[in-house]
Design an enzyme around this catalytic site. Structure first.
Site, PDB file in Angstrom:
ATOM      1  CB  CYS A  68      -0.946   0.000   1.196  1.00 32.44           C
ATOM      2  SG  CYS A  68      -0.125  -0.108   2.799  1.00 32.44           S
ATOM      3  CD  GLN A  99       3.543  -5.388   3.348  1.00 33.75           C
ATOM      4  OE1 GLN A  99       4.403  -4.505   3.494  1.00 33.75           O
ATOM      5  NE2 GLN A  99       2.253  -5.121   3.366  1.00 33.75           N
ATOM      6  N   GLY A 141     -12.261  -8.227   3.085  1.00 31.20           N
ATOM      7  CA  GLY A 141     -10.997  -8.863   2.733  1.00 31.20           C
ATOM      8  C   GLY A 141     -10.668  -9.931   3.755  1.00 31.20           C
TER       9      GLY A 141
END
Length: 416
Positions: free
Chosen positions: A50, A116, A185
């Site tokens: 993001c 990530q 989500g």
């Protein structure tokens, strides 16, 4: 070939730009293969979160990467250029180390970026686009991140995006305990948010996901309900707090849907945190009177609270990274010398075999062994001296001075 990082992040580009260059899961493998099969890069990994989208590549054509990046996302490279950064060699390594250690994050010292980054590397490995250079880079990257976190308190008292969402909700509502919460989500970010909100014991929690089967295990952990995304138009009015973070390329919550929900709620406010990039909520929703919409960038002020306690640790973390960058560049430069060293050894071996073959033939003819050895040693000496003496003889005056210095250094000479 050259190590290079190219990308945009929350420092250089607003959310409106970042969401246009995000790589969704359905596009990631395609992009990795395009990069490597087109010969723009021999190795590639893509980190898309993001807060950042970054290419880590081993390339011979760095100038072509920004054009490819823009073309892939159907953007004009001239419009994208002001937001892009390109980091070569040691700057690329330093950047990777800082990102993994949480020094470049919106939340200083946060740990989610390391996971990530590991996912990005795993995706590149599965796609077959990692080679020796990037393998080594990320191996060092994860090692440095571990050292920074174990040797400093850079992550101490860190306020996560999930915790910041709770703090913002508490500014809108007197008590989260009395509110109904909807989580759209079923990924890691939603799991983190549910963990933080569950600690406040909200009145009701529900997970909405494209596939309810994937959402069910997460919902069961928090005693939450499950609904499909298709039910949102009928269900959204029942919720006071909505946290959304999906990989959808298109908005899930539109202005029309929320206008109907507000009417059904008789204008009781809805608090929404959109953690998705691209955004899950239409931008026009921000103009609605009874909707409090916060994006990833809007959380910046909250997550920076308490940062002063961690800033003192940055210098120590940067020192660790500086040392690690020097070590990595030393390895990389050594690797770049391998072909030259191999070429020198191959040339020496050819000369050795040639002179040895001559010596064997001379001995077979019955020549004096001492004379044969003397001739072989002279032959080897002449072969090895030919290149430097020829270079000195044919060099320009400027080149000759530098050659004299280098040859003197290599052979330990001290010319008068």
């Amino acid at each position: 070939m050259q190590l290079l990082t190219l990308g945009v992040n929350h420092h250089t580009a607003p959310l409106a730009i970042r969401e246009q260059v995000a790589f969704g899961p359905d596009k990631l493998v395609q992009a990795l293969h395009e990069l490597t099969l087109s010969k723009r890069a021999s190795e590639a990994a893509i980190l898309s979160t993001c807060n950042r989208t970054e290419l880590y590549v081993n390339t011979v054509s760095p100038d072509a990467l920004s054009q490819w990046f823009a073309d892939f996302h159907h953007l004009d490279v001239r419009e994208l250029a002001p937001y892009l950064y390109t980091l070569p060699r040691e700057k690329a390594a330093q950047h990777a180390f800082r990102v993994a250690a949480g020094l470049d994050s919106m939340v200083l010292g946060e740990t989610q970026i390391l996971g990530q980054m590991k996912q990005a590397v795993a995706a590149a490995e599965e796609a077959g686009t990692l080679g020796l250079l990037l393998h080594k880079l990320f191996q060092r990257t994860f090692s440095v991140a571990k050292e920074v976190r174990s040797s400093t308190e850079i992550g101490a008292n860190s306020v996560s995006m999930a915790a910041a969402a709770v703090r913002l909700a508490e500014r809108i509502f007197p008590s989260v305990k009395e509110q109904a919460c909807l989580f759209i989500g079923a990924g890691e970010m939603i799991e983190l948010c549910m963990t933080h909100f569950a600690a406040q014991h909200p009145r009701r929690m529900t997970v909405a996901n494209r596939t309810t089967e994937r959402a069910r295990p997460l919902a069961e952990r928090f005693n939450a309900g499950v609904i499909p995304l298709t039910a949102l138009p009928d269900e959204v009015a029942a919720y006071d707090i909505i946290i959304t973070s999906t990989a959808s390329p298109l908005p899930i919550l539109g202005k029309g849907m929320l206008e109907r929900a507000i009417r059904q709620r008789r204008h009781r406010p809805i608090f929404i945190v959109d953690l998705a990039v691209p955004r899950d909520v239409e931008a026009e929703v921000a103009d609605m009177n009874d909707v409090f919409l916060y994006s990833v960038d809007d959380l910046g002020q909250v997550v920076r609270e308490g940062m002063d306690n961690r800033v003192a640790q940055v210098a120590q973390a940067e020192a660790i990274i500086e040392t690690s960058v020097a070590s990595f560049i030393h390895w990389m430069e050594g690797r770049e010398l391998v072909p030259v060293i191999r070429g020198l050894r191959d040339a020496a071996e050819r000369h050795r075999r040639h002179e040895l073959d001559k010596a064997h033939k001379a001995l077979a003819r019955g020549d004096d062994p001492h004379a044969v050895l003397d001739a072989m040693s002279h032959g080897l000496a002449n072969k090895f001296l030919h290149a430097p003496t020829h270079g000195l003889s044919h060099a320009t005056p400027e080149e000759r001075a530098e050659l004299v210095r280098l040859i003197s250094q290599l052979y330990g000479l001290h010319p008068e």
